[in-house]
Design an enzyme around this catalytic site. Structure first.
Site, mmCIF file in Angstrom:
data_model
loop_
_atom_site.group_PDB
_atom_site.id
_atom_site.type_symbol
_atom_site.label_atom_id
_atom_site.label_comp_id
_atom_site.label_asym_id
_atom_site.label_seq_id
_atom_site.Cartn_x
_atom_site.Cartn_y
_atom_site.Cartn_z
ATOM 1 N N ASP A 193 0.851 -1.196 0.000
ATOM 2 C CA ASP A 193 0.000 0.000 0.000
ATOM 3 C C ASP A 193 0.883 1.240 0.000
ATOM 4 O O ASP A 193 1.639 1.472 0.944
ATOM 5 C CB ASP A 193 -0.897 -0.020 1.243
ATOM 6 N N GLU A 219 -0.629 -0.837 -4.488
ATOM 7 C CA GLU A 219 -1.869 -0.106 -4.247
ATOM 8 C C GLU A 219 -1.669 1.407 -4.151
ATOM 9 O O GLU A 219 -0.830 1.888 -3.407
ATOM 10 C CB GLU A 219 -2.513 -0.605 -2.941
ATOM 11 N N GLU A 245 -10.181 3.405 -3.501
ATOM 12 C CA GLU A 245 -10.748 3.621 -2.166
ATOM 13 C C GLU A 245 -11.127 5.080 -1.930
ATOM 14 O O GLU A 245 -11.957 5.365 -1.057
ATOM 15 C CB GLU A 245 -9.774 3.171 -1.076
ATOM 16 N N HIS A 295 -12.020 -2.401 -0.250
ATOM 17 C CA HIS A 295 -11.276 -1.785 0.851
ATOM 18 C C HIS A 295 -12.145 -1.863 2.103
ATOM 19 O O HIS A 295 -13.362 -1.815 2.032
ATOM 20 C CB HIS A 295 -11.015 -0.323 0.471
#
Length: 386
Positions: A193, A219, A245, A295
């Site tokens: 991430d 991500e 997200e 998410h």
């Protein structure tokens, strides 16, 4: 069956941010529960949106979910989006589906066309909070994998989050991912991430540097507002790129698909518009051959259950998020929490969202008012004035 009352309950789970639960009651005594996404310092604004929007639901038929969603956007929001609006709408929408399922004594997924799978794969997140040294990441990752997870997510870059980073940040990330891969072996999926922080040049350099460790995904390398930048990274990255997200509603995702900017999307059911909107987004993604991994930086209760019900109905679902630090709270606030076994959660069998919420516990855990935070340009700088 009309709506009698809409209530917003902000609760503190014992770790990091407050959680926002939505309670909707009908005139015949059915109570539905949902959850809105929240952030530090913005939770009170989201609560205010739930309360403001909820008053327009009172007196309406509980089953008319699509109609309420449309008038909420057309007439309440006047077709202007915001994080706070979408969070409030999502929490209310989930509660309405919970009511719909309870009214006919069916799980929500049965009302959505039935299931594509009987269990939902999850990845562990939250386990590496505030870790800095590669050895610490490695030890913690080993522990998570021993508990049964086959996929783990973490951010390998040092703080602060900035667009342009020095080479030592890249080298540090390589050391972290290398240490984790060595610790857990080749069969565990590593989800990286990046939190929307990098310029394309840095993101591409980082992706190439990490490719040897075979990550499952890369991500949010860039801010999603700049789709050209995100598409640039996706075209050059040897690792599949994820984003979504921070997008709200199917119209936002249309732009993402048109630019061919991602391999996987990660909409959040508690801020994208709720269960039905998540399915509309997933259907659009399916036609573009894009996978869906919802998410869920929310509780392991209401948001997770709503996600599980939606994911059960998606042909292109691959995996969803499970925040380990909220697990203990989930086991207290519900009498039948969703607990992963060997990296999977079985579909709940009860009516509605399938959770038995302990309302007394919810009301006994009021939200916290967080102090103002200190912001710095870098780790070595003096605090910026507020």
């Amino acid at each position: 069956m009309k709506i009698k009352k809409v209530e917003c309950l902000a609760v503190h789970p014992g770790w990091r941010k407050n959680l926002i639960f939505v309670r909707v009651e009908t005139d015949d005594g059915i109570v539905g529960w949902g959850e809105a996404y929240s952030q530090y310092d913005r939770d009170r604004a989201i609560v205010a949106q739930v309360e403001a929007l909820g008053q327009y639901l009172v007196g309406r038929q509980a089953r008319n979910i699509r109609h309420f969603l449309q008038i909420a956007f057309d007439d309440y929001a006047q077709r202007r989006s915001s994080l706070e609006y979408w969070c409030a709408l999502s929490g209310i929408e989930q509660a309405l589906w919970d009511i719909a399922g309870k009214a006919v004594e069916q799980p929500v997924y049965n009302l959505l066309g039935g299931t594509c799978r009987e269990k939902i794969r999850v990845y562990a997140n939250g386990w590496s909070y505030k870790m800095q040294q590669p050895a610490d990441f490695a030890r913690a990752a080993e522990q998570v994998v021993r508990s049964g997870f086959t996929a783990i997510k973490f951010d390998p870059l040092p703080r602060p989050w900035r667009t342009y980073i020095p080479k030592e940040h890249i080298r540090h990330a390589v050391k972290v991912v290398s240490a984790v891969r060595s610790a857990v072996g080749d069969d565990v999926d590593l989800l990286l991430d990046i939190h929307r922080r990098l310029a394309p040049a840095h993101a591409i350099t980082l992706s190439n540097a990490l490719a040897e460790f075979d990550p499952y995904w890369f991500e949010e390398p860039c801010q999603v507002e700049n789709l050209d930048a995100l598409a640039e990274v996706r075209a050059a990255s040897p690792i599949p790129v994820v984003s979504g997200e921070a997008m709200y509603g199917r119209a936002d995702f249309r732009r993402l698909f048109r630019e061919r900017a991602v391999d996987i999307i990660n909409p959040d059911i508690s801020n994208c518009g709720g269960i039905l909107e998540m399915l509309f987004i997933a259907a659009a993604a399916e036609s573009e051959m894009v996978a869906v991994s919802p998410h869920n930086y929310n509780s392991t209760t209401l948001s997770l259950s709503a996600t599980v019900h939606a994911a059960a109905c998606m042909p292109n679902f691959i995996i969803t998020e499970y925040f380990l630090p909220y697990e203990e709270f989930g086991s207290v606030v519900t009498n039948n929490p969703l607990l992963p076994v060997n990296g999977y959660i079985d579909l709940p069998k009860g009516p509605g969202l399938g959770l038995d919420v302990n309302e007394k516990v919810v009301r006994s855990r009021p939200s916290k008012r967080y102090p103002a935070r200190t912001f710095r340009m870098s780790e070595d700088d003096q605090p910026l004035p507020l």
